[in-house]
Design a protein around this motif. Structure first.
Motif, PDB file in Angstrom:
ATOM      1  N   PRO A 142       6.354   5.958   2.979  1.00  0.00           N
ATOM      2  CA  PRO A 142       6.721   7.371   2.846  1.00  0.00           C
ATOM      3  C   PRO A 142       5.749   8.125   1.942  1.00  0.00           C
ATOM      4  O   PRO A 142       5.432   7.687   0.848  1.00  0.00           O
ATOM      5  N   GLY A 143       5.270   9.250   2.449  1.00  0.00           N
ATOM      6  CA  GLY A 143       4.377  10.099   1.672  1.00  0.00           C
ATOM      7  C   GLY A 143       2.915   9.715   1.706  1.00  0.00           C
ATOM      8  O   GLY A 143       2.065  10.491   1.291  1.00  0.00           O
ATOM      9  N   ALA A 144       2.591   8.528   2.182  1.00  0.00           N
ATOM     10  CA  ALA A 144       1.191   8.089   2.227  1.00  0.00           C
ATOM     11  C   ALA A 144       0.469   8.779   3.383  1.00  0.00           C
ATOM     12  O   ALA A 144       0.988   8.867   4.491  1.00  0.00           O
ATOM     13  N   ILE A 145      -0.719   9.260   3.106  1.00  0.00           N
ATOM     14  CA  ILE A 145      -1.566   9.848   4.145  1.00  0.00           C
ATOM     15  C   ILE A 145      -2.878   9.092   4.126  1.00  0.00           C
ATOM     16  O   ILE A 145      -3.521   8.969   3.097  1.00  0.00           O
ATOM     17  N   GLY A 146      -3.251   8.562   5.274  1.00  0.00           N
ATOM     18  CA  GLY A 146      -4.444   7.740   5.401  1.00  0.00           C
ATOM     19  C   GLY A 146      -4.049   6.278   5.347  1.00  0.00           C
ATOM     20  O   GLY A 146      -3.413   5.831   4.392  1.00  0.00           O
ATOM     21  N   MET A 147      -4.350   5.552   6.408  1.00  0.00           N
ATOM     22  CA  MET A 147      -4.050   4.117   6.452  1.00  0.00           C
ATOM     23  C   MET A 147      -4.830   3.444   7.557  1.00  0.00           C
ATOM     24  O   MET A 147      -5.476   4.104   8.379  1.00  0.00           O
ATOM     25  N   TRP A 148      -4.800   2.141   7.537  1.00  0.00           N
ATOM     26  CA  TRP A 148      -5.438   1.355   8.581  1.00  0.00           C
ATOM     27  C   TRP A 148      -4.577   1.440   9.828  1.00  0.00           C
ATOM     28  O   TRP A 148      -3.354   1.382   9.754  1.00  0.00           O
ATOM     29  N   GLU A 149      -5.229   1.595  10.975  1.00  0.00           N
ATOM     30  CA  GLU A 149      -4.526   1.756  12.250  1.00  0.00           C
ATOM     31  C   GLU A 149      -5.136   0.786  13.262  1.00  0.00           C
ATOM     32  O   GLU A 149      -6.359   0.671  13.362  1.00  0.00           O
ATOM     33  N   ALA A 150      -4.281   0.068  13.991  1.00  0.00           N
ATOM     34  CA  ALA A 150      -4.759  -0.858  15.014  1.00  0.00           C
ATOM     35  C   ALA A 150      -5.608  -0.111  16.033  1.00  0.00           C
ATOM     36  O   ALA A 150      -5.351   1.064  16.323  1.00  0.00           O
ATOM     37  N   THR A 151      -6.601  -0.773  16.584  1.00  0.00           N
ATOM     38  CA  THR A 151      -7.487  -0.123  17.548  1.00  0.00           C
ATOM     39  C   THR A 151      -6.733   0.350  18.786  1.00  0.00           C
ATOM     40  O   THR A 151      -7.169   1.272  19.456  1.00  0.00           O
ATOM     41  N   ASP A 152      -5.586  -0.270  19.092  1.00  0.00           N
ATOM     42  CA  ASP A 152      -4.767   0.183  20.228  1.00  0.00           C
ATOM     43  C   ASP A 152      -3.614   1.075  19.766  1.00  0.00           C
ATOM     44  O   ASP A 152      -2.715   1.389  20.534  1.00  0.00           O
ATOM     45  N   CYS A 153      -3.630   1.482  18.487  1.00  0.00           N
ATOM     46  CA  CYS A 153      -2.630   2.366  17.869  1.00  0.00           C
ATOM     47  C   CYS A 153      -1.221   1.760  17.853  1.00  0.00           C
ATOM     48  O   CYS A 153      -0.237   2.477  17.690  1.00  0.00           O
ATOM     49  N   SER A 154      -1.099   0.446  17.979  1.00  0.00           N
ATOM     50  CA  SER A 154       0.211  -0.199  18.024  1.00  0.00           C
ATOM     51  C   SER A 154       0.829  -0.423  16.653  1.00  0.00           C
ATOM     52  O   SER A 154       2.024  -0.681  16.557  1.00  0.00           O
ATOM     53  N   MET A 155       0.024  -0.359  15.594  1.00  0.00           N
ATOM     54  CA  MET A 155       0.566  -0.571  14.251  1.00  0.00           C
ATOM     55  C   MET A 155      -0.315   0.090  13.213  1.00  0.00           C
ATOM     56  O   MET A 155      -1.481   0.385  13.468  1.00  0.00           O
ATOM     57  N   THR A 156       0.270   0.327  12.045  1.00  0.00           N
ATOM     58  CA  THR A 156      -0.474   0.842  10.904  1.00  0.00           C
ATOM     59  C   THR A 156      -0.277  -0.116   9.734  1.00  0.00           C
ATOM     60  O   THR A 156       0.676  -0.898   9.711  1.00  0.00           O
ATOM     61  N   TRP A 157      -1.189  -0.043   8.781  1.00  0.00           N
ATOM     62  CA  TRP A 157      -1.124  -0.888   7.595  1.00  0.00           C
ATOM     63  C   TRP A 157      -1.509  -0.034   6.405  1.00  0.00           C
ATOM     64  O   TRP A 157      -2.661   0.363   6.253  1.00  0.00           O
ATOM     65  N   ALA A 158      -0.544   0.275   5.588  1.00  0.00           N
ATOM     66  CA  ALA A 158      -0.794   1.111   4.408  1.00  0.00           C
ATOM     67  C   ALA A 158      -1.633   0.346   3.396  1.00  0.00           C
ATOM     68  O   ALA A 158      -1.645  -0.880   3.381  1.00  0.00           O
ATOM     69  N   GLU A 159      -2.311   1.075   2.561  1.00  0.00           N
ATOM     70  CA  GLU A 159      -3.195   0.449   1.582  1.00  0.00           C
ATOM     71  C   GLU A 159      -2.582   0.471   0.184  1.00  0.00           C
ATOM     72  O   GLU A 159      -3.267   0.618  -0.809  1.00  0.00           O
ATOM     73  N   ALA A 160      -1.262   0.287   0.112  1.00  0.00           N
ATOM     74  CA  ALA A 160      -0.574   0.233  -1.173  1.00  0.00           C
ATOM     75  C   ALA A 160      -1.034  -0.999  -1.942  1.00  0.00           C
ATOM     76  O   ALA A 160      -1.262  -2.054  -1.348  1.00  0.00           O
ATOM     77  N   PRO A 161      -1.174  -0.884  -3.257  1.00  0.00           N
ATOM     78  CA  PRO A 161      -1.615  -2.029  -4.061  1.00  0.00           C
ATOM     79  C   PRO A 161      -0.750  -3.273  -3.816  1.00  0.00           C
ATOM     80  O   PRO A 161       0.471  -3.221  -3.905  1.00  0.00           O
TER      81      PRO A 161
END
Length: 81
Positions: free
Chosen positions: A46-65
């Protein structure tokens, strides 16, 4: 079998240009992803903008510590382990 070997570099050196790369964390796995500076996922980051995204857009991975990927390598460097 370890996922992260000496072909990986620390995630803080990864390109954030939208180029597909392999991102990994020893406890989670390795995935083909790209940095998307506008991506959001209110369910998991929640609230995070900008993250890793699968090349097929099937998932995201936040860069939280401690929660995001810890390492990366070029996509053409042997593929996924």
């Amino acid at each position: 079998m370890r996922i992260i070997d000496d072909t990986f570099a620390p995630i803080d050196t990864a390109p954030r240009t939208g180029t597909p790369i392999i991102v990994a964390h020893e406890d989670v796995g390795a995935f083909a992803m790209r940095w998307n500076q506008a991506a959001t996922n209110e369910m998991f980051a929640p609230g995070a903008i900008g993250m890793w995204e699968a090349t097929d857009c099937s998932m995201t991975w936040a860069e939280a510590p401690g929660l995001g990927p810890s390492h990366w390598k070029p996509l053409g460097d042997g593929g996924l382990n």
